[in-house]
Motif scaffolding. Structure first.
Motif, PDB file in Angstrom:
ATOM      1  N   SER A  50      64.511  65.392  21.651  1.00 26.47           N
ATOM      2  CA  SER A  50      64.079  64.169  22.326  1.00 26.47           C
ATOM      3  C   SER A  50      62.644  64.361  22.832  1.00 26.47           C
ATOM      4  O   SER A  50      62.363  65.309  23.565  1.00 26.47           O
ATOM      5  N   LEU A  51      61.771  63.463  22.412  1.00 27.75           N
ATOM      6  CA  LEU A  51      60.352  63.571  22.755  1.00 27.75           C
ATOM      7  C   LEU A  51      60.086  63.012  24.145  1.00 27.75           C
ATOM      8  O   LEU A  51      60.547  61.916  24.493  1.00 27.75           O
ATOM      9  N   THR A  52      59.355  63.768  24.965  1.00 28.96           N
ATOM     10  CA  THR A  52      58.933  63.292  26.273  1.00 28.96           C
ATOM     11  C   THR A  52      57.824  62.266  26.107  1.00 28.96           C
ATOM     12  O   THR A  52      56.880  62.479  25.344  1.00 28.96           O
ATOM     13  N   ARG A  53      57.927  61.137  26.800  1.00 31.28           N
ATOM     14  CA  ARG A  53      56.942  60.060  26.658  1.00 31.28           C
ATOM     15  C   ARG A  53      55.569  60.512  27.167  1.00 31.28           C
ATOM     16  O   ARG A  53      55.464  61.078  28.262  1.00 31.28           O
ATOM     17  N   PRO A  54      54.493  60.284  26.386  1.00 29.94           N
ATOM     18  CA  PRO A  54      53.145  60.662  26.836  1.00 29.94           C
ATOM     19  C   PRO A  54      52.746  59.918  28.108  1.00 29.94           C
ATOM     20  O   PRO A  54      53.139  58.773  28.339  1.00 29.94           O
ATOM     21  N   THR A  55      51.973  60.580  28.949  1.00 31.76           N
ATOM     22  CA  THR A  55      51.476  59.981  30.191  1.00 31.76           C
ATOM     23  C   THR A  55      50.380  58.964  29.881  1.00 31.76           C
ATOM     24  O   THR A  55      49.507  59.203  29.042  1.00 31.76           O
ATOM     25  N   SER A  57      47.126  57.088  31.271  1.00 35.60           N
ATOM     26  CA  SER A  57      46.102  57.295  32.296  1.00 35.60           C
ATOM     27  C   SER A  57      44.995  56.245  32.158  1.00 35.60           C
ATOM     28  O   SER A  57      44.864  55.581  31.118  1.00 35.60           O
ATOM     29  N   SER A  58      44.211  56.104  33.213  1.00 41.65           N
ATOM     30  CA  SER A  58      43.088  55.156  33.213  1.00 41.65           C
ATOM     31  C   SER A  58      41.864  55.783  32.557  1.00 41.65           C
ATOM     32  O   SER A  58      41.626  56.991  32.661  1.00 41.65           O
ATOM     33  N   TYR A  59      41.099  54.951  31.902  1.00 39.46           N
ATOM     34  CA  TYR A  59      39.892  55.415  31.219  1.00 39.46           C
ATOM     35  C   TYR A  59      38.670  54.701  31.786  1.00 39.46           C
ATOM     36  O   TYR A  59      38.663  53.472  31.943  1.00 39.46           O
ATOM     37  N   ILE A  66      38.710  63.396  28.567  1.00 35.40           N
ATOM     38  CA  ILE A  66      40.054  63.292  28.004  1.00 35.40           C
ATOM     39  C   ILE A  66      40.575  64.674  27.642  1.00 35.40           C
ATOM     40  O   ILE A  66      39.971  65.389  26.840  1.00 35.40           O
ATOM     41  N   ASN A  67      41.683  65.023  28.262  1.00 32.02           N
ATOM     42  CA  ASN A  67      42.361  66.277  27.957  1.00 32.02           C
ATOM     43  C   ASN A  67      43.718  65.950  27.343  1.00 32.02           C
ATOM     44  O   ASN A  67      44.613  65.446  28.025  1.00 32.02           O
ATOM     45  N   PRO A  68      43.863  66.183  26.042  1.00 35.51           N
ATOM     46  CA  PRO A  68      45.125  65.825  25.377  1.00 35.51           C
ATOM     47  C   PRO A  68      46.320  66.522  26.013  1.00 35.51           C
ATOM     48  O   PRO A  68      46.267  67.708  26.353  1.00 35.51           O
ATOM     49  N   GLN A  69      47.353  65.775  26.183  1.00 36.26           N
ATOM     50  CA  GLN A  69      48.596  66.289  26.740  1.00 36.26           C
ATOM     51  C   GLN A  69      49.404  66.988  25.651  1.00 36.26           C
ATOM     52  O   GLN A  69      49.504  66.504  24.530  1.00 36.26           O
TER      53      GLN A  69
END
Length: 288
Positions: A50-55, A57-59, A66-69
């Motif tokens: 099960s994949l954890t949903r990506p966070t 964030s505001s841009y 940008i630091n990829p999660q």
């Protein structure tokens, strides 16, 4: 004779078709079959990632770095831990006396499939009810309005959990369904028209739910006789995964009789993988 004309693959397929026609909780509109192709035998374990949903964030232009999660997964297991069998025989004398002995064997196999379906559906109903992410407080239900209020509460629970609206189901007991029959907000399946597919056990729809009736719903504890206490189950097929197969069928001649015999093995398992997509309530239905 059955042993001479028996083709295992054909019988397996026929039994599975008969099973599919009888299942309520086990049909694909209530529990998905995403991992059914991964089972081979009793005791198989299917790993579900099960994949954890990506966070999100505001841009800010020219400012945000940008630091990829790093994506993460959680492992769930679907265990094929249910093994049920049937075995029956037809005496040679009976085989000869009926008009078509082969049809007698086919009918017996169909009845065996119905029996397997009842047992599997009961197992699934218990699994789904126990795995629900939302369990509402027990309710007394004696009128159509009270039944409608229960259904609205279940819909609200799924709405708050962001469960997709398309494909939602509601499984109820015959007693609960009987209360809803007099409610004009309930749309009977007869009004769907020819372009609307009907699920096993489906009797109509209400507030976005396809309504299915089943005698296999787990008994509740909310009521006492003459009331009937059992669960009302609302959800989406994304919540539960189900895998089954007719692992083996064999035709043989028993040593102690003059007869043809057939036996078969049904393997299956189920897992609630998205509990938030299920909501249940124990209702005390007054029987008129």
């Amino acid at each position: 004779m059955a042993v001479d004309t028996f083709i295992p693959e054909v019988w397996n397929a026929q039994l599975l078709v008969a099973l599919q026609k009888a299942l309520v909780f086990g049909q694909s509109s209530v529990s998905n079959r995403n991992y059914e192709g991964d089972i081979a035998s009793f005791g198989d374990t299917v790993h579900i990632g099960s994949l954890t949903r990506p966070t999100i964030s505001s841009y800010v232009k020219n400012t945000t770095a940008i630091n990829p999660q790093t994506l993460a997964t959680t492992d769930q297991t679907l265990l094929i831990d249910q093994a049920k069998y049937f075995a029956f025989e037809v005496d040679d004398v009976d085989y000869r006396q009926v008009r078509d002995g082969g049809q007698l064997l086919n009918r017996a196999a169909s009845e065996a499939a119905l029996g397997l379906a009842e047992v599997a559906d009961s197992f699934l109903a218990t699994t789904i009810t126990a795995g629900a992410g939302t369990v509402l407080a027990a309710q007394d239900v004696a009128t159509a309005d009270a039944a409608y209020l229960v259904i609205r509460k279940l819909r609200l629970a799924l709405d708050k959990a962001n469960v997709p609206v398309e494909g939602r189901f509601l499984v109820v007991s015959p007693e609960f369904y009987a209360l809803g029959l007099g409610d004009p907000r309930f749309i009977h399946a007869a009004a769907y028209g020819s372009n609307r597919p009907i699920q096993n056990g489906e009797v109509g729809s209400i507030v976005g739910f396809a309504v299915l009736v089943s005698n296999g719903i787990p008994a509740g504890t909310a009521g006492t006789l003459p009331e009937v206490s059992n669960f009302v189950i609302a959800g989406h097929p994304m919540a539960t995964t189900f895998a089954q197969q007719i692992n083996k069928t064999e035709a043989y001649r028993p040593e102690s009789a003059f007869s043809d015999a057939i036996k078969g093995l049904h393997l299956y398992g189920a897992k609630v993988v998205r509990p938030e997509a299920l909501a249940v309530v124990d209702v005390d239905v007054t029987v008129a």
